[in-house]
Scaffold this active site. Structure first.
Site: not given
Ligand code: EPZ
Length: 418
Positions: A22-23, A93, A117, A122-126, A305, A397
């Site tokens: 999946k990922n 996500r 999830c 779950r920031p996206i700053d990076q 996971d 999912r």
């Protein structure tokens, strides 16, 4: 509403072939937008996150054709929108990979903050740090992220946090930037290597994936490619842990055993027999299990996971185990429901303390996230009595027809409609 009904005290027994990861797939399909040529992707898992990515691709104007049981072709020559539809993006996500791919293709993208999830913040700053370093301006207004660059220019980026999503997103944007980008402190997950292999098949120049320094020499155009997605190490790990927890036996086939090193080591440490072949792993559960100390870390560490399934296994050990979650600070949603099933688990900061040796009892429980949901199936199988598991949509999912997969392993589990 759908739910799963499973009887307790069942043992896993059989062979299962693992599906595509999946990922990796959720990043590879958006990456297809980086070229105007047609790409073909095989070994896709049939899961709802992939359905949603395909819906987004189509809504942007791509022609997506089913070319086989698990393969599609994507022709994105007609894509003329850089605004993925909020109603789909909000739901998961991995939609954040449209940031990197649309930025790489059009130099701009407008996209809502991704859903997904609930594993705590779950920031996206990076991701933003990477896009900004490449020369883009990033603005967040009314929940929409607007990213725009006159020109993307290769640069050095040091990630403050080891992030799978940020590493891949920067790779996607940098693939067509001018000059060379170096990502330091990059994540090393096998899925990142798979995405890079796909990009390189399209003509990108990405080296170093699988290490913490990735170098991307930007190219002007990318072309057609064919790619087969790697096996899903998390799906494989779920079945391996299920075999151990039920004291059963499973031959998990079509895997890359190297990707499962940390899981194999832990299963052996607690007393199970694990045999490793060139592309398979056989797990035989032991009736006596030792307690363990498990710490999740980015790859090659023990995967976050599989933290929830591992906790279920350790409820069956003779003694007290400690499971520390180092990747997501609040990924312990499943503990409440596991306690309902009789598990004796305390939480101290980021460490779950599991008092093993107590029999679980079937109960009505609800999956609140994907991997926690898979863990409840394992818990249901080892419990006394019947378990009714709601929230199956979370499991769908990321696991293809999970009840069919477990049936292949000899257990009785049914999907029902309320
Ligand atoms: C990916 O999530 C996976 N999702 C997750 O799998 C997986 O649990 C996770 O990597 C870790 O392996 C996909 O690949 C779609 P991260 P991602 O960025 O990319 C912090 C599943 O069940 N961080 O590696 O979102 C973050 O909060 C899912 O299949 C920042 O601080 O994870 C976390 O603590 C769940 N800033 C840590 O880094 C950022 O900009 C690792 O997150 C990005 C992340």
């Amino acid at each position: 509403m759908e739910y799963l009904l499973l009887k307790g005290k069942q043992q896993i027994n059989g062979t299962i072939k693992v599906n595509g990861a999946k990922n990796a797939a959720v990043a590879i399909l958006p990456a297809a937008l980086l070229t105007r040529e047609t790409v073909e992707v095989d070994n896709l898992p049939k899961i709802t996150d992939i359905d949603k990515i395909i819906q987004i691709l189509k809504s942007l104007g791509a022609v997506v054709t089913c070319t086989g049981k698990r393969s599609i072709s994507i022709d994105s020559s007609g894509v003329n929108s850089f605004c993925p539809p909020p109603s789909i993006v909000n739901k998961f996500r991995a939609s954040y990979y449209f940031m990197g791919s649309l930025l790489g293709r059009f130099g701009q993208v407008e996209i809502p903050m991704p859903g997904g999830c609930n594993l705590g913040p779950r920031p996206i700053d990076q991701h933003v740090k990477g896009f900004t370093a490449l020369g883009a301006e990033v603005e967040l207004k009314h929940g929409i992220v607007k990213i725009k660059a006159k020109k993307l220019i290769g640069t050095h980026i040091y990630l403050d946090v080891v992030s799978v999503g940020a590493t891949i997103n920067i790779m996607l944007a940098a693939a067509r930037a001018e000059g060379k980008t170096v990502i330091e402190n990059a994540a090393r997950e096998p899925e990142i290597v798979d995405v890079a292999n796909f990009l390189n098949a399209m003509g990108a120049q990405v080296v170093g994936t699988g290490t913490d320094v990735i170098k991307i020499q930007g190219v002007q155009e990318l072309g057609r490619a064919e790619h087969s997605v790697i096996p899903d190490r998390i799906e494989a790990g779920t079945f391996m842990i299920a075999a151990a927890a039920t004291r059963g036996e499973a031959l998990v086939a079509d895997v890359i055993p190297k990707h499962l090193d940390s899981v194999i080591a832990k299963l052996r440490e607690v007393g199970n027999e694990v045999e490793v072949g060139p592309d398979w792993v056989r797990v035989k559960g032991n009736s006596r299990l030792s307690p363990a100390d498990v710490k999740t870390f980015p790859y090659p560490g023990f995967p976050t996971d599989l933290q929830a399934p591992m906790i279920v296994l350790l409820t069956q050990a003779d003694g007290t185990s400690f499971v520390t979650e180092n990747v997501f600070e609040e990924r312990f949603n499943h503990l409440c429901e596991l306690r309902k099933m009789g598990a004796k688990i305390k939480l101290g900061g980021r460490t779950a303390i599991i008092e093993g040796g107590h029999e679980l009892s079937g109960a009505p429980v609800k999956a609140l996230d994907l991997r926690g949901g898979a863990a409840f199936i394992i818990a249901g199988l080892i419990s006394k009595g019947e378990t009714r598991l709601e929230g199956v949509e979370h499991i769908d999912r990321g696991y293809e027809k999970i009840e069919e997969r477990f049936k292949l392993l000899g257990v009785n589990i049914e999907r029902r409609q309320q």
